[in-house]
Scaffold this motif. Structure first.
Motif, PDB file in Angstrom:
ATOM      1  N   GLU B  43      -3.350   0.951 -17.902  1.00 55.99           N
ATOM      2  CA  GLU B  43      -2.981  -0.405 -17.539  1.00 55.99           C
ATOM      3  C   GLU B  43      -4.197  -1.262 -17.239  1.00 55.99           C
ATOM      4  O   GLU B  43      -5.313  -0.755 -17.102  1.00 55.99           O
ATOM      5  CB  GLU B  43      -2.056  -0.371 -16.346  1.00 55.99           C
ATOM      6  CG  GLU B  43      -0.727   0.241 -16.701  1.00 55.99           C
ATOM      7  CD  GLU B  43       0.165   0.341 -15.502  1.00 55.99           C
ATOM      8  OE1 GLU B  43       0.929  -0.596 -15.279  1.00 55.99           O
ATOM      9  OE2 GLU B  43       0.108   1.342 -14.785  1.00 55.99           O
ATOM     10  N   GLN B 272      11.816   2.973 -13.392  1.00 59.70           N
ATOM     11  CA  GLN B 272      10.645   2.282 -12.878  1.00 59.70           C
ATOM     12  C   GLN B 272       9.704   3.170 -12.076  1.00 59.70           C
ATOM     13  O   GLN B 272      10.111   4.164 -11.491  1.00 59.70           O
ATOM     14  CB  GLN B 272      11.073   1.081 -12.040  1.00 59.70           C
ATOM     15  CG  GLN B 272      11.814   1.457 -10.766  1.00 59.70           C
ATOM     16  CD  GLN B 272      12.177   0.214  -9.975  1.00 59.70           C
ATOM     17  OE1 GLN B 272      12.783  -0.711 -10.502  1.00 59.70           O
ATOM     18  NE2 GLN B 272      11.813   0.184  -8.705  1.00 59.70           N
ATOM     19  N   ILE B 273       8.426   2.805 -12.111  1.00 62.01           N
ATOM     20  CA  ILE B 273       7.443   3.422 -11.235  1.00 62.01           C
ATOM     21  C   ILE B 273       7.302   2.464 -10.062  1.00 62.01           C
ATOM     22  O   ILE B 273       7.129   1.268 -10.281  1.00 62.01           O
ATOM     23  CB  ILE B 273       6.075   3.560 -11.935  1.00 62.01           C
ATOM     24  CG1 ILE B 273       6.242   4.229 -13.307  1.00 62.01           C
ATOM     25  CG2 ILE B 273       5.106   4.349 -11.076  1.00 62.01           C
ATOM     26  CD1 ILE B 273       4.928   4.321 -14.089  1.00 62.01           C
ATOM     27  N   PRO B 274       7.365   2.953  -8.819  1.00 58.81           N
ATOM     28  CA  PRO B 274       7.271   2.022  -7.693  1.00 58.81           C
ATOM     29  C   PRO B 274       5.852   1.470  -7.528  1.00 58.81           C
ATOM     30  O   PRO B 274       4.892   2.004  -8.086  1.00 58.81           O
ATOM     31  CB  PRO B 274       7.672   2.875  -6.487  1.00 58.81           C
ATOM     32  CG  PRO B 274       7.387   4.281  -6.896  1.00 58.81           C
ATOM     33  CD  PRO B 274       7.597   4.335  -8.384  1.00 58.81           C
ATOM     34  N   ASP B 275       5.733   0.416  -6.734  1.00 56.78           N
ATOM     35  CA  ASP B 275       4.441  -0.187  -6.378  1.00 56.78           C
ATOM     36  C   ASP B 275       3.591  -0.580  -7.581  1.00 56.78           C
ATOM     37  O   ASP B 275       4.100  -0.763  -8.672  1.00 56.78           O
ATOM     38  CB  ASP B 275       3.628   0.745  -5.470  1.00 56.78           C
ATOM     39  CG  ASP B 275       4.339   1.028  -4.171  1.00 56.78           C
ATOM     40  OD1 ASP B 275       5.072   0.132  -3.718  1.00 56.78           O
ATOM     41  OD2 ASP B 275       4.192   2.136  -3.650  1.00 56.78           O
ATOM     42  N   ALA B 276       2.288  -0.671  -7.345  1.00 53.79           N
ATOM     43  CA  ALA B 276       1.411  -1.141  -8.413  1.00 53.79           C
ATOM     44  C   ALA B 276       0.109  -0.353  -8.414  1.00 53.79           C
ATOM     45  O   ALA B 276      -0.173   0.430  -7.507  1.00 53.79           O
ATOM     46  CB  ALA B 276       1.132  -2.627  -8.226  1.00 53.79           C
ATOM     47  N   VAL B 277      -0.662  -0.578  -9.460  1.00 52.21           N
ATOM     48  CA  VAL B 277      -1.975   0.042  -9.603  1.00 52.21           C
ATOM     49  C   VAL B 277      -2.842  -0.295  -8.380  1.00 52.21           C
ATOM     50  O   VAL B 277      -2.821  -1.423  -7.916  1.00 52.21           O
ATOM     51  CB  VAL B 277      -2.629  -0.528 -10.880  1.00 52.21           C
ATOM     52  CG1 VAL B 277      -4.014   0.030 -11.079  1.00 52.21           C
ATOM     53  CG2 VAL B 277      -1.756  -0.267 -12.090  1.00 52.21           C
ATOM     54  N   ARG B 292       2.440   6.359  -5.597  1.00 54.05           N
ATOM     55  CA  ARG B 292       3.526   5.920  -6.483  1.00 54.05           C
ATOM     56  C   ARG B 292       4.306   7.105  -7.043  1.00 54.05           C
ATOM     57  O   ARG B 292       5.202   6.929  -7.857  1.00 54.05           O
ATOM     58  CB  ARG B 292       2.949   5.130  -7.660  1.00 54.05           C
ATOM     59  CG  ARG B 292       2.047   3.988  -7.247  1.00 54.05           C
ATOM     60  CD  ARG B 292       1.455   3.287  -8.461  1.00 54.05           C
ATOM     61  NE  ARG B 292       2.443   2.468  -9.169  1.00 54.05           N
ATOM     62  CZ  ARG B 292       2.203   1.881 -10.329  1.00 54.05           C
ATOM     63  NH1 ARG B 292       1.044   2.027 -10.919  1.00 54.05           N
ATOM     64  NH2 ARG B 292       3.140   1.158 -10.900  1.00 54.05           N
TER      65      ARG B 292
END
Ligand SMILES: Nc1ncnc2c1ncn2[C@@H]1O[C@H](COP(=O)(O)OP(=O)(O)OP(=O)(O)O)[C@@H](O)[C@H]1O
Ligand SMILES: Nc1ncnc2c1ncn2[C@@H]1O[C@H](COP(=O)(O)OP(=O)(O)OP(=O)(O)O)[C@@H](O)[C@H]1O
Ligand SMILES: [Mg+2]
Ligand SMILES: [Mg+2]
Lengths: 346, 332
Positions: B43, B272-277, B292
């Motif tokens: 990403e 979905q994958i929770p949260d963010a990079v 995550r």
């Protein structure tokens, strides 16, 4: 859903939008971009309506006309039974409050100098009906709804990731309880791993708040699972329209087919034969007289060049604009017109 | 001679900033075989472009601090090459296709001239000979009416056409390795399909090695032989395409695959994958993915898992790998 006929919340009647453009040289006469040409559609209350097509086909222009930001050159925008552009100022403003928009780019659509509280409360402030206490309470409620917390109140957009910024944009858009929300490519600027989060959030909110969505996208895999009805557009015109189920089960327009096979699939055992279109998307300045798609169409016939292709109902509620599917209208149904288009003569 | 075209060992790149240090790339190994298409997937901000620029030795230092054990291109060690030497290699042995064609092309020179120059500079062709080759090259990448189009300026072409021009330029001198950094991200879907097709055909026809960089797994499903998945500056999984798509071992890979919507899906919920990079300056302790990850344990919070090799040559960086014996894993 109640059993009686579903009510129509938004209707476009023969909507056309042109933009004047300067000629390339000063002495050339002004020309017009035909951004949207003769688009009619009806959106049912509570549904998700998809608008699909490539860059420049007129998706955002339709969206902007729906929310009253662009005046149509021809045709009408009818919101809740009222001709939007015939409304007097006060009613027009009120109608516009019921419609909100979420934008593609969460980086440029939020004012970087405002904090989260200011961004989300701005529409309420402009409406001027709430006390500061009410606004703050409402903003906190909205933050929770979109998966953020009251700890984020006084932070600035630059402190957030793309996905979080999109959440802030969503909170702002729903702050005045709109019943009509346009999502213009809401995830295409975001990291892949947060696409699903935002899409799920949008669906959850729709259920909770009973909103009608217009969902603009070029990803047919997303549209398939999100939308009830949809239109496929090319160069300002509708190529195919109908229920999402019918279109995916039985795509009729060659352009719809090409879009469907252009969706790259991660299912590697299931890679389908791809229809790869030749050529580029032509300019919407002076678009082709006949079918707008004929130059790139793998099935084009001689007549497609000059004879306009009307949108015809093929099965209940499923419309397509294609001579190959519908046949040429009467005086044109001759051998000359049905000959395959010879690219050499182009 | 080995079968490897590129052997990269332990690449590290950091950017010192006022508030701290950005560890953009944290010790990456990368192998690209001869004639192989390797995809580097991850990403935004995970370090893909920095990796490719480091291989080309195009990173400006400062600000970048680069450390690497080995950059071996077909037996030649590039690590200590001078700028002049690298300049010579670039465009001849090594070339690059950028995402943004507009900045990669010279706006005030016709595209024909720009391609001519490559032939002239590297092979000492005359102008006439070069133009002939240019037209042939444009033709090959599907630019219609190549002869007259050669006289166009970049801004007169569409995005898809410009990308084709970049491909023609990258292949002009038959390089050994081409690095394509998000070559189709800015394009429309039907145009994207055209350009990927051209790139894939050219690569196979000329048997060059290709490093394809993308954030979109579905782009590589058609093209890549081997896939490296990168997360926050580290490789978290390496496998052949089939292995990776059918039995991902790292939970991040599984999540990425799951979150790509498919036409064959019929449900109304996106995985979905929770949260963010994580922010590149404030990465979590232990495994970078642990906040995550739905399989996270205490161990994951404390230690960075090492890269483990399996019998079939795949690699993964995880204490709780999935699908280890091959085959499909049942839903969680
Ligand atoms: N204000 C304007 N003035 C002149 N032309 C315009 C204007 N707005 C849009 N256009 C043109 O109208 C056409 C349709 O634009 P629109 O933004 O609706 O496309 P879109 O389908 O939303 O594309 P994208 O996927 O790139 O967002 C394009 O050719 C565009 O260049
Ligand atoms: N010149 C620079 N100065 C400081 N930090 C930089 C610089 N170039 C890159 N970085 C940082 O290095 C990290 C990796 O960046 P890189 O451009 O390689 O990401 P990427 O994987 O290519 O992402 P994208 O998909 O957005 O292109 C990022 O956190 C970025 O902020
Ligand atoms: Mg748009
Ligand atoms: Mg990059």
């Amino acid at each position: 859903m109640p059993n009686e006929a579903k009510s129509i919340i938004m209707e476009l009647e023969h909507l056309s939008v042109d933009f004047p453009v300067k000629g390339a040289l000063p002495f050339q006469k002004k020309r017009r971009v035909q951004a949207v040409t003769d688009v009619s559609l009806k959106i049912e209350s509570g549904e998700t309506f998809g608008i699909v097509g490539e860059s420049g086909c007129g998706k955002s222009t339709i969206a902007n006309a729906m929310v009253g930001m662009i005046r149509p050159t021809e045709g009408k925008v009818i919101f809740k039974g009222q001709d939007l552009f015939a409304l007097e100022r006060k009613l027009f403003k009120e109608a516009r409050r019921d419609m909100q928009m979420i934008f593609q780019d969460p980086f440029s659509s939020l004012n970087p100098r405002f904090n989260v509280y200011q961004i989300i409360s701005e529409p309420m402030l402009i409406r001027g009906k709430s006390t500061p206490e009410e606004m703050k309470e409402r903003v906190i409620e909205l933050l929770r709804l979109v998966g953020l917390s009251d700890k984020d109140l006084y932070r600035h957009p630059s402190d957030f990731s793309g996905g979080q910024r999109q959440r802030i944009g969503i909170a702002r858009a729903i702050s005045l309880n709109p019943d009509f929300l346009i999502c213009d490519e809401p995830v295409s600027a975001l990291d892949v791993s947060v696409h699903a989060q935002i899409l799920n959030l949008l669906m959850e909110l729709q259920e909770k708040l009973q909103m009608t969505y217009v969902f603009i996208s070029h990803n047919l895999a997303v549209v398939k699972n999100l939308c009830d009805h949809m239109i496929v557009m090319y160069l300002g015109k509708v190529m195919e329209s109908g229920s999402t189920k019918a279109i995916y089960k039985n795509p009729l327009h060659p352009y719809t087919n090409a879009l469907l096979t252009a969706v790259l699939d991660v299912d590697i055992d299931n890679q389908k034969e791809r229809v790869i279109l030749e050529g580029d998307i032509p300019s919407p300045i002076d678009p082709p007289k006949g079918c707008r798609f004929y130059q790139r169409c793998p099935m084009a016939m001689m007549g497609c060049k000059s004879i306009a292709a009307p949108l015809i109902e093929v099965e209940p509620g499923h419309f397509v604009s294609c001579h190959k599917v519908n046949g040429f209208p009467e005086p044109y149904a001759n051998e000359e017109n049905t000959r395959p288009l010879d690219p050499e003569n182009e | 001679m080995s079968d490897l075209m590129l052997k990269l060992r332990n690449l590290k790149v950091v950017f010192p900033a006022q508030e701290g240090i950005i560890k953009a790339v944290e010790g990456i190994d990368l192998d690209i075989g001869k004639g192989e298409c390797v995809a580097l997937v991850g990403e935004s901000g995970c370090g893909k472009s920095v990796t490719s620029l480091a291989i080309m030795k195009l990173l400006n230092s400062p600000p970048a601090l680069v450390k690497v054990d080995e950059i071996n291109l077909d037996g030649e060690e590039l690590k200590n090459h001078s700028d002049a030497k690298m300049q010579e290699l670039r465009g001849k042995t090594l070339s690059m296709i950028f995402q943004d064609a507009m900045t990669a092309l010279n706006p005030v020179m016709t595209i024909g001239r720009q391609i001519d120059e490559i032939y002239i500079r590297h092979n000492n062709y005359s102008k006439r000979e070069a133009r002939k080759l240019t037209i042939k090259a444009l033709d090959l990448v599907g630019v219609p009416e190549a002869k007259s189009r050669a006289n166009s300026f970049p801004h007169q072409l569409s995005g898809g056409m410009r990308q084709r021009v970049l491909i023609a330029m990258a292949f002009a001198c038959m390089p050994k390795l081409i690095i394509a950094d998000e070559p189709t991200t800015a394009l429309d879907v039907t145009i994207q399909a055209q350009v990927l097709n051209v790139l894939s055909d050219m690569q196979k026809k000329h048997h060059v090695s290709l490093l394809l960089i993308t954030h979109d797994l579905s782009v590589v499903a058609n093209m890549a032989d081997t896939i490296y998945v990168m997360y926050s500056g580290k490789i978290v999984e390496t496998a052949s395409k089939r292995e990776l798509f059918t039995s991902p071992k790292h939970p991040y890979t599984e999540g990425l695959l799951g979150s790509v919507p498919r036409l064959s899906d019929s449900h109304h919920h996106f995985v979905q994958i929770p949260d963010a990079v994580p922010h590149p300056m404030f990465k979590p302790g232990g495994c970078y993915f642990h906040p995550r990850c739905s399989y996270c344990t205490e161990e994951c919070k404390l230690k960075m898992p090492p890269l483990v090799k399996t019998a079939d040559g795949s690699e993964y960086r995880c204490f709780h790998p999935l699908n280890l014996k091959g085959g499909h894993k049942d839903a969680k």
